[in-house]
Scaffold this motif. Structure first.
Motif, PDB file in Angstrom:
ATOM      1  N   VAL A 249      -0.768  -2.662   7.007  1.00 48.19           N
ATOM      2  CA  VAL A 249      -1.732  -2.304   5.960  1.00 48.19           C
ATOM      3  C   VAL A 249      -2.976  -1.624   6.560  1.00 48.19           C
ATOM      4  O   VAL A 249      -3.408  -1.922   7.663  1.00 48.19           O
TER       5      VAL A 249
ATOM      6  N   GLU B 136      -2.221   1.195  -9.450  1.00 44.07           N
ATOM      7  CA  GLU B 136      -2.798   1.549  -8.164  1.00 44.07           C
ATOM      8  C   GLU B 136      -4.224   1.001  -8.203  1.00 44.07           C
ATOM      9  O   GLU B 136      -4.958   1.267  -9.159  1.00 44.07           O
TER      10      GLU B 136
ATOM     11  N   THR C 151      -6.402   1.440  -0.571  1.00 43.84           N
ATOM     12  CA  THR C 151      -5.632   1.500  -1.817  1.00 43.84           C
ATOM     13  C   THR C 151      -4.452   0.547  -1.768  1.00 43.84           C
ATOM     14  O   THR C 151      -3.713   0.512  -0.775  1.00 43.84           O
ATOM     15  N   LYS C 152      -4.294  -0.214  -2.840  1.00 43.25           N
ATOM     16  CA  LYS C 152      -3.111  -1.068  -3.016  1.00 43.25           C
ATOM     17  C   LYS C 152      -2.252  -0.458  -4.121  1.00 43.25           C
ATOM     18  O   LYS C 152      -2.787   0.101  -5.091  1.00 43.25           O
TER      19      LYS C 152
ATOM     20  N   THR D 197      -7.718   0.997  -6.282  1.00 44.65           N
ATOM     21  CA  THR D 197      -8.454   1.674  -5.208  1.00 44.65           C
ATOM     22  C   THR D 197      -9.805   0.995  -4.976  1.00 44.65           C
ATOM     23  O   THR D 197     -10.528   0.688  -5.932  1.00 44.65           O
TER      24      THR D 197
ATOM     25  N   GLU E 115       0.862  -1.189   0.000  1.00 42.26           N
ATOM     26  CA  GLU E 115       0.000   0.000   0.000  1.00 42.26           C
ATOM     27  C   GLU E 115       0.896   1.235   0.000  1.00 42.26           C
ATOM     28  O   GLU E 115       2.097   1.129   0.240  1.00 42.26           O
TER      29      GLU E 115
ATOM     30  N   THR F  70      -5.853  -0.975   4.329  1.00 41.24           N
ATOM     31  CA  THR F  70      -7.071  -1.289   3.574  1.00 41.24           C
ATOM     32  C   THR F  70      -8.006  -2.089   4.481  1.00 41.24           C
ATOM     33  O   THR F  70      -7.609  -3.082   5.084  1.00 41.24           O
TER      34      THR F  70
END
Lengths: 347, 385
Positions: B146, B220, B162-163, B222, B136, B148
């Motif tokens: 992380v 990216e 978001t990754k 999302t 991330e 997320t």
């Protein structure tokens, strides 16, 4: 020998080296003192005859057994010609002779036989100093010459071991017979021995350096707790592991492929790799140990100096690298990958 | 003095695996000329669904998996041979690579029966591709941090976050995504879970992140109020950390960690010609010896894994050494070609190849665990931390 017998042999030899091959012996050799008793004990254990068949008075082990012994010896900086004498004994036996006791050296170089006599000069022969006889290969013959019939000029190695130049002038042979191996092969076997000794020394360097970093306190804590040191030691470990892995793979290939040419490529690659990493291993260990490791008092130099010397013995990374590179280039790009997967010279 | 022995016991790939090597070579010789890719030199991250489908038809994806899921029930060593032959022959294996290497094995180990049946046969046919949803913007090497979030809602989870660096998300079908299902960021390893995310799910936006070489591999990804059904949870809720670390072992130990730019070495051989000068030959030989050593170590690791061991430290060592070799290779080759290429044209062409390889090289010591993370693992193995 089977796995269990080999482990027993290594265990016994390991304990013997730990007890008897101390700092005094190694430093003594550097001062020119030949450890006669220590050598005698090594002979009594049969180590120089590890790879000589039992019917020739040997231990009856394989080349792989001998290489395992030499890795162990490298890890104790054993400052006597165990590798040289053991390889010489193996080659004499393979040529039909019966090896004699006493330290021997391998004189591999541009020599010629005429009328049963040996002529020529070989530079930088490891352990030319204490050798009681020289084993050479000339014109397809395996020749053993007594020390009295050779002229030796000592030029100790940078690890303080009695290397030197050997000159034969119509030297009579104490034994001569058709050799089971070529002189190039004898050099390969020497290179394999050094790769294994380097593996042993590298392992010892890692252990010594790791141990030191846990003891040495600076800024109020052991330096092993600093990330900068941890990362240096991890890199050191990777170079050491690669040295060991390549040498062991070469020893296996040499053993499985037979005396005449087994593991030819693997040996070249392993000696190249060991020699290539020697400097990095020495540099990282010295940097980790600071001034302490740079003293003559500490044992680290017994191993780092040997790595620096051994990388040159029986062919450096330039010598073996060039052989590998020339074969790869000659065979062309498509042959590269198959040769790598088969551990053989590209063709 | 007792430190753990760093041994890589020499290991022979068994005769079945070597026999398979011959089949794979013959297949590649026949198949590769017809495959079009955007890369002049293809590698494991060059995507080609055509190639993956052809490979799948031969049964060489998911080769170790149970037959009931389309696998071949062959050994891990057979897989090793297929993998290294793909790399050694420059096959564009990027479409299925991650699915074959880690996503499929993860589903086999932790996934539900429904997930396995739905996904694994498609992977083995070379039709279903995976991305890795770990990093991330604020979590790279420190994966346990992380943010997320997957909030439990009736029938599933609502995912927000978001990754980044998500390779191939714009081409692939699924992304195994590491999310926080409970607790806070400070809870670290606790409260993490993995979700099998269909990249077509509403609420997912995929934007390219172009790398320094101008390539679009990364994305990216999302998630905004994205609903993921409960049936897409992999394993148990809260076991995400355990699962993700097992995935990393697969990710680190393979030959792609030293074979990715093998083409540089092969092309170097070409430009140096059949009779290089002594010095050039020696430098070439040293590179070959280094690669041979890496392969011996990697095969030894494969042998240990086949023997039921989990050589995490050894795998880290191989990746560390292998990725640094891959960074040294184009630089050594570049200067050597300048001095020793047989013709000016060959030299100019090779310098382009080597420069491209140099540009790609910084990624090798970052992806799949940075050098520094790996050295931390090795240091722990040495008993230093």
């Amino acid at each position: 020998m089977d796995r269990e017998t080999r482990d027993m042999l290594l265990d016994t030899a390991g304990r013997f080296f730990t007890e008897r091959c101390g700092k005094e012996i190694v430093n003594g050799v550097e001062k020119g003192i030949w450890p006669a008793d220590f050598w005698k004990e090594i002979e009594e254990m049969g180590l120089p005859l590890t790879a000589v068949p039992e019917d020739k008075g040997g231990v009856g082990g394989t080349l792989a057994d001998l290489m395992a012994v030499l890795r162990l010896a490298g890890g104790h900086a054993v400052p006597v010609p165990l590798a040289e004498t053991a390889l010489a004994a193996m080659l004499v036996a393979a040529a039909g002779g019966t090896p004699k006791p006493g330290p021997a050296a391998l004189a591999l170089g541009p020599l010629a036989m005429a009328g049963g006599r040996l002529t020529g000069k070989v530079e930088r022969v490891p352990f030319a100093g204490p050798a009681e006889r020289f084993v050479a290969i000339a014109d397809g013959m395996l020749v053993v010459v007594a020390r009295a019939n050779a002229r030796v000029t000592l030029a100790p190695s940078h690890a303080g071991e009695p290397y030197g130049t050997v000159v034969f002038e119509n030297a009579p042979a104490e034994f001569a017979a058709r050799s089971a191996v070529t002189v190039e092969r004898a050099r390969e076997l020497g290179a394999l021995a050094r790769a294994m000794q380097m593996a042993g020394a590298a392992d010892k360097i890692l252990a010594t350096t790791v141990e030191y970093s846990k003891q040495r306190v600076q800024f109020g804590r052991p330096i092993s707790t600093f990330q900068a040191i941890q990362h240096m030691l991890a890199e050191l470990a990777s170079c050491v592991a690669a040295t060991i892995a390549s040498a062991e793979a070469a020893a296996r290939d040499a053993d499985e492929g037979g005396l005449a040419d087994g593991g030819s490529f693997s040996i070249a690659a392993a000696k190249t790799q060991a020699s290539d990493f020697a400097q990095r291993i020495a540099a990282l260990s010295h940097q980790s140990m600071g001034a302490m490791g740079f003293t003559h008092e500490h044992i680290l130099h017994h191993y780092t100096r040997r790595l620096w010397v051994w990388r040159r013995d029986f062919g450096s990374e330039s010598f073996w690298g060039e052989k590998i590179g020339a074969a790869v280039a000659k065979a062309g790009p498509p042959a590269l990958w198959p040769a790598l997967t088969e551990s053989r010279y590209a063709s | 003095m007792s430190i753990p022995k760093l041994e890589f016991p020499p290991f022979h790939l068994p005769p079945e695996a070597e026999a398979l090597r011959g089949e794979v070579r013959a297949f590649l010789k026949e198949t590769l000329p017809a495959i079009k890719t955007e890369d002049r030199f293809a590698s494991w991250n060059t995507a080609s669904p055509d190639f993956s489908k052809a490979l799948g038809r031969r049964g060489w994806i998911g080769i170790t998996w149970p037959k009931q899921y389309g696998g071949g029930e062959r050994s891990f060593l057979d897989r090793y041979v297929v993998t290294e032959e793909l790399l050694g022959n420059g096959a564009p294996a990027g479409s299925h690579w991650v699915a074959d290497r880690q996503s499929g094995p993860l589903l086999l180990r932790f996934g539900s029966e429904e997930q396995r049946q739905a996904i694994l046969p498609r992977i083995t046919r070379g039709e279903c591709y995976f991305s890795i949803g770990m990093s991330e913007p604020d979590s790279g090497s420190d994966l346990a941090s992380v943010r997320t979030r997957a909030e439990p809602v009736p029938g599933g989870f609502r995912v927000n976050g978001t990754k980044v660096w998500t390779s191939g998300a714009h081409r692939n079908h699924y992304c195994i995504t590491l999310v926080r299902t409970s607790g806070q960021r400070e809870d670290r390893h606790k409260g993490l879970s993995q979700l099998l995310v269909d990249l077509k799910t509403p609420g997912i936006t995929i934007r390219p992140i172009i790398n320094l070489a101008g390539r679009h591999d990364w994305n990216e990804v999302t998630f905004s109020d994205c609903f993921i059904p409960e049936s897409c949870l992999i394993g148990n809720e809260g076991d995400g950390w355990l699962q993700v670390t097992s995935e990393l072992a697969f990710e680190r130990s393979g030959p792609e960690r030293f074979m990715q730019n093998f083409y540089v070495l092969r092309e170097l051989v070409r430009v140096l010609g059949r009779q290089p000068a002594k010095r050039a030959g020696a430098i070439l030989g040293r590179l070959v010896a280094r690669l041979w050593t890496l392969r011996q170590m990697s095969v030894a690791v494969a042998g240990m894994m086949q023997g039921g061991k989990s050589p995490a430290i050894e795998a880290s060592l191989v990746k560390d050494l292998g990725t640094i070799y891959q960074q040294d290779l184009p630089e050594i080759a570049r200067t050597l070609a300048e001095s020793d290429a047989t013709t000016e044209d060959d030299m100019a062409d090779f310098l382009d190849i080597a420069q491209y390889a140099t540009m790609m090289a910084p990624s090798y010591t970052i992806q799949g665990g940075t050098t520094q993370v790996l050295r931390g693992i090795v240091a722990r193995g040495l008993g230093l931390r």
